[in-house]
Design a protein around this motif. Structure first.
Motif, PDB file in Angstrom:
ATOM      1  N   ALA A  97      -5.843 -10.804  -7.665  1.00  0.00           N
ATOM      2  CA  ALA A  97      -6.653 -10.129  -6.981  1.00  0.00           C
ATOM      3  C   ALA A  97      -6.036  -8.627  -6.970  1.00  0.00           C
ATOM      4  O   ALA A  97      -4.937  -8.499  -6.916  1.00  0.00           O
ATOM      5  N   ALA A  98      -7.055  -7.656  -6.852  1.00  0.00           N
ATOM      6  CA  ALA A  98      -6.805  -6.387  -6.487  1.00  0.00           C
ATOM      7  C   ALA A  98      -6.086  -6.150  -5.110  1.00  0.00           C
ATOM      8  O   ALA A  98      -6.211  -6.915  -4.183  1.00  0.00           O
ATOM      9  N   LYS A 140      -2.485 -24.346   3.487  1.00  0.00           N
ATOM     10  CA  LYS A 140      -1.389 -25.206   3.177  1.00  0.00           C
ATOM     11  C   LYS A 140      -1.764 -26.565   3.205  1.00  0.00           C
ATOM     12  O   LYS A 140      -2.738 -26.908   3.451  1.00  0.00           O
ATOM     13  N   ALA A 141      -0.874 -27.337   2.744  1.00  0.00           N
ATOM     14  CA  ALA A 141      -1.092 -29.042   2.708  1.00  0.00           C
ATOM     15  C   ALA A 141      -1.282 -29.445   3.959  1.00  0.00           C
ATOM     16  O   ALA A 141      -1.951 -30.668   4.116  1.00  0.00           O
ATOM     17  N   ASP A 142      -0.716 -28.862   5.161  1.00  0.00           N
ATOM     18  CA  ASP A 142      -0.969 -29.581   6.597  1.00  0.00           C
ATOM     19  C   ASP A 142      -2.164 -29.045   7.302  1.00  0.00           C
ATOM     20  O   ASP A 142      -2.390 -29.165   8.336  1.00  0.00           O
ATOM     21  N   GLY A 143      -2.976 -28.138   6.464  1.00  0.00           N
ATOM     22  CA  GLY A 143      -4.302 -27.732   7.102  1.00  0.00           C
ATOM     23  C   GLY A 143      -4.109 -26.028   7.794  1.00  0.00           C
ATOM     24  O   GLY A 143      -5.043 -25.537   7.983  1.00  0.00           O
ATOM     25  N   ARG A 144      -2.946 -25.776   7.769  1.00  0.00           N
ATOM     26  CA  ARG A 144      -2.620 -24.235   8.309  1.00  0.00           C
ATOM     27  C   ARG A 144      -2.702 -23.251   7.156  1.00  0.00           C
ATOM     28  O   ARG A 144      -2.989 -23.496   5.867  1.00  0.00           O
ATOM     29  N   GLN A 145      -2.846 -22.090   7.714  1.00  0.00           N
ATOM     30  CA  GLN A 145      -3.083 -21.024   6.601  1.00  0.00           C
ATOM     31  C   GLN A 145      -1.619 -20.391   6.464  1.00  0.00           C
ATOM     32  O   GLN A 145      -0.933 -19.915   7.474  1.00  0.00           O
ATOM     33  N   ARG A 146      -1.431 -20.111   5.041  1.00  0.00           N
ATOM     34  CA  ARG A 146      -0.124 -19.286   4.764  1.00  0.00           C
ATOM     35  C   ARG A 146      -0.429 -17.729   4.407  1.00  0.00           C
ATOM     36  O   ARG A 146      -1.412 -17.582   3.495  1.00  0.00           O
ATOM     37  N   PRO A 147      -0.090 -16.839   5.473  1.00  0.00           N
ATOM     38  CA  PRO A 147      -0.040 -15.550   4.865  1.00  0.00           C
ATOM     39  C   PRO A 147       0.506 -14.944   3.813  1.00  0.00           C
ATOM     40  O   PRO A 147       1.555 -15.065   3.660  1.00  0.00           O
ATOM     41  N   LEU A 148      -0.305 -14.422   3.080  1.00  0.00           N
ATOM     42  CA  LEU A 148       0.128 -13.733   1.857  1.00  0.00           C
ATOM     43  C   LEU A 148      -0.237 -12.148   1.692  1.00  0.00           C
ATOM     44  O   LEU A 148      -1.308 -11.772   2.453  1.00  0.00           O
ATOM     45  N   GLY A 149       0.550 -11.417   0.977  1.00  0.00           N
ATOM     46  CA  GLY A 149       0.301 -10.014   0.769  1.00  0.00           C
ATOM     47  C   GLY A 149      -0.067  -9.641  -0.581  1.00  0.00           C
ATOM     48  O   GLY A 149       0.827 -10.453  -1.607  1.00  0.00           O
ATOM     49  N   VAL A 150      -1.241  -9.107  -1.064  1.00  0.00           N
ATOM     50  CA  VAL A 150      -1.266  -8.659  -2.386  1.00  0.00           C
ATOM     51  C   VAL A 150      -0.966  -7.284  -2.626  1.00  0.00           C
ATOM     52  O   VAL A 150      -1.857  -6.462  -1.949  1.00  0.00           O
ATOM     53  N   PRO A 151      -0.050  -6.975  -3.213  1.00  0.00           N
ATOM     54  CA  PRO A 151       0.131  -5.491  -3.449  1.00  0.00           C
ATOM     55  C   PRO A 151      -0.776  -4.783  -4.546  1.00  0.00           C
ATOM     56  O   PRO A 151      -1.277  -5.441  -5.250  1.00  0.00           O
ATOM     57  N   ALA A 152      -0.605  -3.648  -4.390  1.00  0.00           N
ATOM     58  CA  ALA A 152      -1.358  -2.750  -5.245  1.00  0.00           C
ATOM     59  C   ALA A 152      -0.916  -3.048  -6.867  1.00  0.00           C
ATOM     60  O   ALA A 152       0.504  -3.105  -6.836  1.00  0.00           O
ATOM     61  N   LEU A 153      -1.750  -2.738  -7.910  1.00  0.00           N
ATOM     62  CA  LEU A 153      -1.065  -2.941  -9.252  1.00  0.00           C
ATOM     63  C   LEU A 153       0.184  -2.167  -9.547  1.00  0.00           C
ATOM     64  O   LEU A 153       1.020  -2.949 -10.101  1.00  0.00           O
ATOM     65  N   GLU A 154       0.269  -1.054  -9.067  1.00  0.00           N
ATOM     66  CA  GLU A 154       1.402  -0.130  -9.477  1.00  0.00           C
ATOM     67  C   GLU A 154       2.551  -0.606  -8.732  1.00  0.00           C
ATOM     68  O   GLU A 154       3.494  -0.567  -9.241  1.00  0.00           O
ATOM     69  N   ASP A 155       2.309  -1.039  -7.642  1.00  0.00           N
ATOM     70  CA  ASP A 155       3.563  -1.754  -6.864  1.00  0.00           C
ATOM     71  C   ASP A 155       4.047  -2.934  -7.632  1.00  0.00           C
ATOM     72  O   ASP A 155       5.198  -3.250  -7.652  1.00  0.00           O
ATOM     73  N   LYS A 156       3.237  -3.817  -8.048  1.00  0.00           N
ATOM     74  CA  LYS A 156       3.356  -4.878  -8.852  1.00  0.00           C
ATOM     75  C   LYS A 156       4.234  -4.518 -10.231  1.00  0.00           C
ATOM     76  O   LYS A 156       5.359  -5.335 -10.259  1.00  0.00           O
ATOM     77  N   ILE A 157       3.791  -3.520 -10.853  1.00  0.00           N
ATOM     78  CA  ILE A 157       4.449  -3.180 -11.974  1.00  0.00           C
ATOM     79  C   ILE A 157       5.910  -2.665 -11.663  1.00  0.00           C
ATOM     80  O   ILE A 157       6.796  -2.987 -12.350  1.00  0.00           O
ATOM     81  N   ALA A 158       6.092  -1.736 -10.744  1.00  0.00           N
ATOM     82  CA  ALA A 158       7.390  -0.981 -10.294  1.00  0.00           C
ATOM     83  C   ALA A 158       8.189  -2.253  -9.956  1.00  0.00           C
ATOM     84  O   ALA A 158       9.431  -2.326 -10.295  1.00  0.00           O
TER      85      ALA A 158
END
Length: 498
Positions: A97-98, A140-158
């Protein structure tokens, strides 16, 4: 503050050789290959003297291995190297995801060389700015929601470029019982090490521990201090600080914090390992060396770890001191998920003599571990698929089958084949064949129900469905070797326990 070297720290995994061990031989003992994320870095061709010229990253690793206290002052030029940034770009998952900038892998690659050169120049002159991660949630397996962060593409590369460089240093420092998110190490290595430790060492009590909200509680101040133990290049440290302070964007609002690191970033697993290396790994190694009188085994995978003890009193003392230790660094053991249970080869007889039931079980890396016996009466650790994990996977398959209700049977069959095959590869450990068969049967039943709903005049009998299943779904079979077999190959004849 804590000792970073000493004798081997593995009581349940292969002994780590001296840091001066050469090349692949030094890594084969611990069951890891050369560092990932650096596919283009190779040794130069042999010179006339028939000697191989080390690559830049190899020289970093050699220097880190020779001196465990050396601080590296010039690393940024390895990070902003265009070739390394290019390798980091191609290591990013193409369908990911972007981030907040909306940049996709495909669009960025349309003018790749110009964009990588610009990124390299900004990293070099300090003009690079980290963007906030886009907040996302996964179930999550227990039904709760796990918060994630999607970095920008250049942040992923660096971030990937920084990880490729820092891995060369920290792979020489990290202890053998640390398995999570390290190059060449898999969850099954941790599972095998745990099984061998329980079966071969004198383990009677298991501490099944979980750190409450670890990635949200990680203290930035302490983390930077830990990084600076080895990294003296202020430009690299500032890069890490930029990512820590970038925060997340949720519902159009930017949220910053002095604690926590975003789950989902390429740098987060390494930072987590660095933090726990100093807070937990080195401390528990010293505790085992100086305070334990009986056997103690340790296996850690990211923020999930288990510790085995020979004596209950030592286990209780360790747990009390661990709580105090974590409190000093802003961490807390989850009160509901941290348990001390009787477990091991003598647990069944001991509990039976006291008129108690069977030994309790504990979960680790998707498996429920319990005490069992082979047909010859030998003690064995049984590993079965966690019930919650299987149920969560079946619920996800049910939703996807409904979405593909009118898709052609071959396409749905290909999808189910990939899902079932992946499940068999991970959960196909010895003594788990019953759970594998149950999962395959459940997938067959869900598919049958879905196909029957495509028409009110269906003619799909169960016999025909079994033929369809045989065509598309892989059989339920054990795919993983016994722990002793795998560790025997990794250690090349060395004992897997101390």
């Amino acid at each position: 503050m804590m000792d970073g070297c000493g004798k081997s720290d593995s009581s349940i995994v292969p002994m780590k050789p001296p840091n001066k061990a050469e090349g692949p031989a030094a890594e084969a003992v611990e069951g890891r290959g050369l560092t990932k994320g650096n596919p283009t870095e190779r040794n130069a061709p042999r010179t006339q003297g028939r000697t191989s010229v080390p690559s830049a990253l190899d020289r970093i690793r050699q220097a880190a291995g020779k001196d465990g206290k050396q601080r590296f002052t010039a690393l940024l030029h390895h990070v902003h190297d265009v070739e390394r940034l290019r390798a980091a770009y191609f290591a990013v998952r193409r369908g990911a995801a972007a981030g907040v900038d909306g940049e996709t892998w495909q669009h960025y690659g349309e003018d790749l060389e110009a964009k990588l050169s610009d990124l390299s120049a900004r990293l070099k002159r300090g003009a690079y700015r980290a963007k906030p991660a886009r907040r996302a949630f996964i179930a999550k397996a227990d039904g709760r929601q796990r918060p994630l962060g999607v970095p920008a593409l250049e942040d992923k590369i660096a971030q990937r470029a920084v990880v490729a460089v820092l891995n060369e240093i920290y792979e020489e420092d990290f202890v053998a019982f640390s398995h999570g998110f390290r190059p060449g190490r898999r969850p099954h290595d941790a599972l095998d090490a745990l099984t061998i430790g329980i079966e071969k060492r004198r383990v009677n009590w298991m501490l099944d521990a979980d750190i409450r909200g670890f990635f949200d509680a990680l203290d930035h101040g302490w983390l930077v201090k830990f990084v600076e133990h080895r990294i003296a290049d202020r430009r690299v440290v500032r890069l890490i600080q930029k990512w820590l302070k970038a925060g997340v964007l949720e519902d159009g609002k930017r949220i910053r914090s002095e604690v926590g690191t975003v789950q989902g970033g390429s740098i987060s697993p390494l930072l987590a390992n660095i933090y726990l290396h100093y807070v937990f790994d080195l401390w528990v190694r010293q505790w085992r060396r100086k305070q334990a009188r009986g056997d103690v085994i340790v296996v850690r995978f990211a923020d999930d770890f288990v510790v085995g003890f020979q004596y209950r009193k030592e286990a209780e003392r360790f747990l009390a001191e661990l709580r105090e230790r974590f409190q000093q660094f802003g961490l807390e053991l989850h009160p509901d998920k941290t348990r001390l249970i009787e477990f091991g080869r003598y647990a069944v007889a001991a509990r039976k003599g006291r008129g108690e039931g069977k030994p309790e079980t504990f979960n680790f890396l998707g498996f429920t571990h319990s005490c069992g016996r082979t047909r010859r009466g030998w003690f064995v650790v049984l590993r079965r698929t966690m019930r919650q994990r299987m149920q969560a996977k079946l619920r996800a398959i049910k939703v996807e089958l409904r979405r593909r209700l009118h898709a052609p049977v071959p396409k749905v069959g290909a999808y189910l084949r990939s899902v079932v095959a992946g499940h068999m590869r991970y959960y196909g450990v010895p003594h788990n064949s019953a759970a594998l068969s149950t999962f395959r049967w459940a997938v067959t039943w869900l598919w049958w129900r879905t196909l029957r709903r495509r028409s009110q005049t269906h003619r799909l009998t169960w016999v025909r469905m079994l033929r369809l299943t045989a065509r598309w779904l892989p059989p339920a079979r054990i795919s993983q070797p016994y722990p002793s077999q795998r560790l025997g190959v990794i250690t090349r004849g060395r004992s897997p326990v101390r």
